[in-house]
Design an enzyme around this catalytic site. Structure first.
Site, PDB file in Angstrom:
ATOM      1  N   LYS A 167      32.261  44.452  93.585  1.00  0.00           N
ATOM      2  CA  LYS A 167      33.672  44.939  94.031  1.00  0.00           C
ATOM      3  C   LYS A 167      32.906  45.113  95.577  1.00  0.00           C
ATOM      4  O   LYS A 167      32.133  45.260  96.718  1.00  0.00           O
ATOM      5  CB  LYS A 167      33.765  47.008  94.452  1.00  0.00           C
ATOM      6  CG  LYS A 167      35.258  47.575  94.815  1.00  0.00           C
ATOM      7  CD  LYS A 167      35.761  48.680  94.824  1.00  0.00           C
ATOM      8  CE  LYS A 167      36.032  48.849  95.463  1.00  0.00           C
ATOM      9  NZ  LYS A 167      36.780  50.381  94.947  1.00  0.00           N
ATOM     10  N   LYS A 216      29.499  47.731  94.459  1.00  0.00           N
ATOM     11  CA  LYS A 216      30.022  47.541  95.848  1.00  0.00           C
ATOM     12  C   LYS A 216      29.530  47.139  97.141  1.00  0.00           C
ATOM     13  O   LYS A 216      28.771  47.876  97.746  1.00  0.00           O
ATOM     14  CB  LYS A 216      30.746  48.868  96.132  1.00  0.00           C
ATOM     15  CG  LYS A 216      31.895  49.772  96.311  1.00  0.00           C
ATOM     16  CD  LYS A 216      33.004  50.559  96.315  1.00  0.00           C
ATOM     17  CE  LYS A 216      33.690  50.879  97.849  1.00  0.00           C
ATOM     18  NZ  LYS A 216      34.405  51.789  97.091  1.00  0.00           N
ATOM     19  N   ASP A 241      32.748  55.897  92.472  1.00  0.00           N
ATOM     20  CA  ASP A 241      32.231  55.333  93.428  1.00  0.00           C
ATOM     21  C   ASP A 241      30.976  55.365  94.275  1.00  0.00           C
ATOM     22  O   ASP A 241      31.386  56.639  94.562  1.00  0.00           O
ATOM     23  CB  ASP A 241      32.891  53.916  94.472  1.00  0.00           C
ATOM     24  CG  ASP A 241      33.854  53.086  93.816  1.00  0.00           C
ATOM     25  OD1 ASP A 241      34.426  53.323  92.179  1.00  0.00           O
ATOM     26  OD2 ASP A 241      34.863  52.664  94.720  1.00  0.00           O
TER      27      ASP A 241
END
Length: 220
Positions: free
Chosen positions: A181, A152, A89
């Site tokens: 996400k 995300k 991430d």
């Protein structure tokens, strides 16, 4: 819908001791969460503890500001993958995005995607709370063009976490094939389900156990 299998069970605070990381790992095993999301220093430990388990190891790169150079992010990602990370991430350079330097932002993401290719999944943290709707759209378009697997919402360390509106806009922008996400500020089942309804395919939260047991938690 198996909500637990949409969750990255998360602990990212700077003062997290080993005992807390091990607790998160054991909870992930018990409740069959999709992954544990931990800082890079704990990746080797998590990979060892989760060997043979259906729980992925997720870590964060360029975290939480995204202000590292692309080379630093690529090195971080390479080391994390060698240590056993299955998912990366990474935080974009928010300042470069807000400066209109789209080429820099895309190349920054591409540097990590190139390292992770065929080895780890890449999620791109765009920090929606700092962006206008137009910038959210642009960030999603750049992440998609760079070959990332997910966009995300948040680090959980800025001015706010995920919002239903941002998740909806992100899903609308990237289409049905790319992951979205939602992370930061998801503390109960109603919030989690609202994010899924808006288009989230993964949820990042430290309140995972509370959420699936119908309680309300605190934290990331």
């Amino acid at each position: 819908m198996e909500l637990n299998r949409m969750m990255d069970h998360t602990i990212l605070k700077a003062d997290t001791p080993k005992a807390e990381v091990l607790r998160i790992i054991e909870e992930a095993k018990k409740y069959h969460f999709y992954s544990v999301c931990i800082n890079p220093v704990w990746v080797s430990l998590a990979a060892e503890e989760l060997k043979g388990e259906p729980v992925a190891v997720c870590t964060v790169i360029g975290f939480p500001l995204g202000a590292n150079t692309s080379g630093t992010k690529a090195f971080e990602a390479e080391e994390a993958i060698k240590n056993g990370a299955d998912e990366i991430d990474m935080v974009i350079s928010v300042g470069q995005l807000k400066s209109g330097n789209d080429a820099y932002v895309q190349k920054d993401i591409e540097a990590v995607v190139a390292v992770a290719k065929d080895r780890a999944l890449v999620k791109v943290i765009i920090e929606t709370c700092l962006l206008t709707d137009e910038e959210i759209i642009k960030a999603c378009e750049l992440a998609k063009a760079a070959g990332a697997d997910f966009v995300k919402t948040s680090t959980g360390f800025s001015t706010a976490g995920a919002s239903v509106e941002a998740v909806h806009l992100m899903r609308e922008t990237v289409g049905p094939e790319m992951g979205v996400k939602a992370s930061g500020g998801i503390h109960n089942e109603a919030q989690a389900l609202a994010m899924v309804e808006a288009g989230a395919s993964r949820l990042g939260t430290s309140a995972s156990v509370a959420i699936i047991s119908g309680a309300s938690g605190t934290g990331y």
